[in-house]
Write a protein that holds these residues in place. Structure first.
Motif, short mmCIF file in Angstrom:
data_model
loop_
_atom_site.label_atom_id
_atom_site.label_comp_id
_atom_site.label_asym_id
_atom_site.label_seq_id
_atom_site.Cartn_x
_atom_site.Cartn_y
_atom_site.Cartn_z
N SER A 472 35.00 50.15 46.89
CA SER A 472 36.27 49.62 47.43
C SER A 472 36.20 49.62 48.95
O SER A 472 35.47 50.42 49.55
CB SER A 472 37.44 50.50 47.01
OG SER A 472 37.41 50.73 45.64
N GLU A 504 39.84 43.08 45.38
CA GLU A 504 41.14 42.71 44.83
C GLU A 504 42.23 43.44 45.61
O GLU A 504 42.09 44.63 45.93
CB GLU A 504 41.23 43.10 43.36
CG GLU A 504 42.51 42.58 42.71
CD GLU A 504 42.63 43.02 41.26
OE1 GLU A 504 42.79 42.15 40.41
OE2 GLU A 504 42.57 44.24 41.00
N ARG A 547 36.61 42.61 40.65
CA ARG A 547 37.92 42.83 41.28
C ARG A 547 38.05 44.28 41.73
O ARG A 547 38.53 44.57 42.80
CB ARG A 547 39.04 42.56 40.26
CG ARG A 547 39.16 41.13 39.87
CD ARG A 547 40.15 40.98 38.72
NE ARG A 547 40.08 39.63 38.21
CZ ARG A 547 40.78 38.60 38.72
NH1 ARG A 547 41.64 38.81 39.70
NH2 ARG A 547 40.65 37.40 38.23
N LYS A 548 37.63 45.16 40.82
CA LYS A 548 37.77 46.60 41.09
C LYS A 548 36.41 47.27 40.93
O LYS A 548 35.60 46.84 40.11
CB LYS A 548 38.69 47.24 40.05
CG LYS A 548 40.13 46.85 40.15
CD LYS A 548 40.90 47.63 39.07
CE LYS A 548 42.35 47.21 39.01
NZ LYS A 548 43.06 47.42 40.28
N SER A 580 43.83 46.41 33.55
CA SER A 580 43.46 45.45 34.60
C SER A 580 42.75 44.25 33.98
O SER A 580 42.36 44.30 32.81
CB SER A 580 42.54 46.12 35.62
OG SER A 580 41.39 46.59 34.97
#
Ligand code: BGC
Length: 716
Positions: A472, A504, A547-548, A580
């Motif tokens: 992240s 994301e 996304r994650k 998610s």
């Protein structure tokens, strides 16, 4: 290619003592001997050194390096050639990974360019520069396919796709080795890390792997096959085990597959200490046992851990290893040395090269590597706009070079701030390095027309021994983005990274996102070329952007699952996760341009083809029209994927089998043609046998792996 020197090598070997033979299989680093040079001289004189690695530590990728010294190398070589009994020259190796003095984009970034000829050209430049410093062998290209971007070393390789891996392998090996290995500018390449290192569990470096034979054949080996097919001189055996067998002690991987199946003729060097590590891994009792495993497995040159030089003589005398096994390893070493003309030209030859041209090529490749992930119309910027340039990377130099930039010059690497002020033709450049205790960016942005944020990750979070548990973006950078968003001005994020980050919730607050990678000496200039529209972006992602971080592993060439779940290919009623959406943020092959391309008219020249004809060499043509309907001339990478609908081994839902990067001018249409043949449609079974099976094949051609342009052909 190397075997043609067998007879000559055998003639030399017939005159060698056992000790001298074992000396050929010993690689040392000179750093520990710098205060004890007499000892080094006598080792070389006694024929105890076959090769020298020019690296200062076992994890040199992020080390601050001393520069190379061709005069010293030649002095030592002179002792090997003139004072040792056999006069066999040593081979010098260095990690010239993605540049030498001029640094090109990280391999993962270069892969985004999808431009094989430009990559080959740049790797030829690298060879010219490295050989001018007395280096004739590099430990590159790194061909580890990887599904886990937490692994720090994903930056050193081609990404997640075996076809891209194979294309990179060819471009790099051809570029390094040139047309003639004896040329003074040719650099012997080393395909590494053989084998499966990129599949380390959880992205943890040096960690275990579980790889089925079928996965090995179809995902991991293709890039190595390609490297061998274009004559790579050396292969490096990796640190990891596969299913409980350390590769560096495995006859299956080093001999049966590499030499038997792939037909490799050069020599295998261990990774640094990979021989002795078998003891720590519980696969050998002691260092002697390690040496025995590796030499018997087919590992020829022992990098830096001295297991061979200390133990092989005893192992032969005790009858545990045959002298024939030693002879074979020495033969392979000598064949490479002979093939590269080292006996005729043992010394490093300083020569000139066109530094300016190399920098220009680096800038071109860097610009082609950068991926435009989002643009709500804010880019390109006007050169006379008032620009606020904020973020932790405003004055960064070292990270732009990327990991493994041993000889690149940090001080000659422009920062984004320097590059931007050189590129601007007027207006203000308001600069604030948002790295400190006090941050008044909001206040400073008052006069700005647009805010550019220089973001990303340090080279210290990439490369060997530098994996991360979370991809992240840092909270401080997210905070900066959000604060700038609240100013109401347009905000552009430029990301200097070595791996895909999970963005994301981040990109939503940016008006444009340019993924600039760690793209070498010209990173900042190339980023400005794109930001100001001098170059129209054309890079495409060679890895999936999840996304994650928690969605890892996420890669495009997956097989179908028993239940249609929402993993990669669209909206299905069932989700992988209840908390998610597990589709990628940016799929493999994705990248925007300033212009727009429209695809039409996908055709194949036949509906059916017989397996027999394919085996006899028949091909079929697939073509598509691509029209530039936007406002700029631009380059598009047209990608072709196949899906073998039913097979005896489940096949991926998409497999890249070709790409073409085309410059298409405004309002022009280009017909892009692909030819597919037997070699494109098949797969390897677990025994390494290549099969094409009858049935329907879907063919997708388009802008990324999610393209919906599809037709099919039957193999009957
Ligand atoms: C790395 C290799 C490198 C070698 C020599 C090892 O630690 O894994 O990639 O080529 O060191 O520096």
């Amino acid at each position: 290619m190397y075997k043609e020197y067998q007879k000559e090598a055998q003639k030399i070997i017939s005159k060698m003592t056992l000790k001298e033979k074992i000396g050929q299989l010993n690689q040392i680093t000179i750093t520990p001997y710098m205060n004890d040079i007499k000892n080094l001289h006598s080792m070389i004189r006694n024929g105890e050194v076959g090769s020298i690695i020019l690296a200062s530590s076992a994890t040199a990728g992020n080390d601050p390096q001393g520069h190379v010294n061709v005069d010293l190398y030649n002095e030592l070589q002179k002792i090997a050639v003139e004072e040792s009994r056999m006069g066999i020259p040593m081979i010098y190796g260095r990690d010239v990974i993605h540049g030498h003095r001029t640094v090109y984009p990280l391999p993962l970034a270069s892969a985004s360019a999808f431009n094989d000829s430009l990559i080959e050209k740049c790797y030829r430049n690298i060879a010219e520069e490295a050989t001018a410093d007395g280096i004739r062998w590099t430990f590159s290209p790194m061909l580890d396919i990887c599904h886990d971007p937490r692994w720090g070393r994903i930056v050193e390789g081609p990404g997640e796709d075996p076809y891209v891996g194979a294309q990179m392998a060819k471009a790099c090996v051809k570029g390094f080795q040139g047309d003639d290995l004896t040329d003074k500018t040719s650099l012997v390449a080393c395909a590494k890390h053989y084998l499966g290192y990129g599949f380390s569990e959880g992205g943890k470096d040096y960690f275990r792997t579980e790889i089925s034979d079928a996965t090995l054949q179809n995902y991991v080996l293709p890039a190595f096959r390609a490297a061998v097919d274009c004559g790579v001189g050396t292969v490096m055996s990796s640190f990891n085990d596969i299913n409980g067998i350390p590769v560096s002690g495995s006859k299956k991987y080093l001999n049966d597959i590499l030499r038997g199946q792939l037909g490799f003729e050069g020599f295998v060097v261990s990774d640094w200490g990979a021989v002795e590590q078998q003891e720590a891994m519980g696969f050998a009792e002691d260092r002697k046992d390690c040496a025995k495993n590796s030499i018997k497995a087919g590992l020829d040159l022992d990098m830096c851990d001295k297991c061979y030089i200390e133990n092989l003589e005893a192992l032969v005398n005790e009858g545990q290893v045959s002298e024939e096994t030693i002879n074979l390893a020495v033969e392979r070493m000598l064949c490479v040395k002979l093939a590269m003309g080292l006996f005729q030209r043992p010394y490093g030859e300083k020569h000139d090269y066109d530094k300016e041209m190399h920098l220009a090529d680096a800038r071109e490749l860097a610009a082609e590597s950068m991926v435009l992930l989002k643009n709500d119309g804010v880019l390109p910027l006007k050169k006379d706009a008032n620009i606020a340039l904020f973020g932790p990377f405003v004055s960064e130099r070292r990270s732009l070079l990327g990991t493994w930039s041993l000889d690149g010059s940090e001080k000659d690497t422009p920062t984004i701030c320097e590059a931007m002020s050189a590129a601007k033709s007027g207006g203000k450049l308001i600069v604030h390095n948002t790295n400190g205790l006090f941050d008044n960016s909001e206040y400073l942005s008052t006069d700005a027309d647009v805010i550019v944020l220089a973001l990303g990750e340090s080279h210290w979070t990439t490369g060997e021994h530098h994996s991360v548990s979370d991809i992240s973006l840092y909270a401080s950078q997210i905070d900066l983005i959000n604060r700038m968003r609240s100013t109401g001005k347009k905000v552009v994020g430029v990301f200097f990274c070595g791996r895909p980050m999970a963005l994301e919730g981040v990109v939503e607050n940016l008006d444009a996102v340019l993924y600039a990678w760690h793209s070498g000496s010209e990173t900042a200039n190339a980023a400005c070329d794109i930001l100001f529209g001098d170059v129209v972006p054309s890079g495409k992602t060679p890895v999936t952007f999840p996304r994650k971080a928690t969605h890892i592993p996420l890669y495009y060439n997956i097989t179908a699952s028993s239940h249609p779940v929402n993993g990669y290919y669209g909206d299905h009623p069932q989700d992988n996760y209840t908390d998610s959406i597990a589709t990628p943020l940016y799929p493999f092959g994705f990248g925007l341009s300033y212009t727009k391309f429209e695809y039409s008219n996908l055709v194949v020249d036949k509906q059916e083809i017989t397996l027999e004809d394919l085996k006899q060499g028949a091909k079929f043509d697939v073509s598509i029209s691509v029209t530039n309907i936007g406002d700029y001339d631009g380059k598009e990478t047209v990608q072709l994927y196949i899906r073998d609908k039913v097979a005896s081994l489940m096949r991926p839902m998409r497999e890249l089998k070709g790409y073409k990067k085309e410059l298409i001018k405004q309002n022009q249409t280009t017909n892009v043609n692909f030819q597919l043949s037997y070699n494109d449609l098949g797969f390897y079974n677990e025994n390494g046998e290549y099969l094409v099976e009858k049935g329907e094949f879907e063919i997708y051609v388009g802008e990324n792996c999610l393209t919906e342009n599809k037709l099919s052909i039957k193999v009957v």
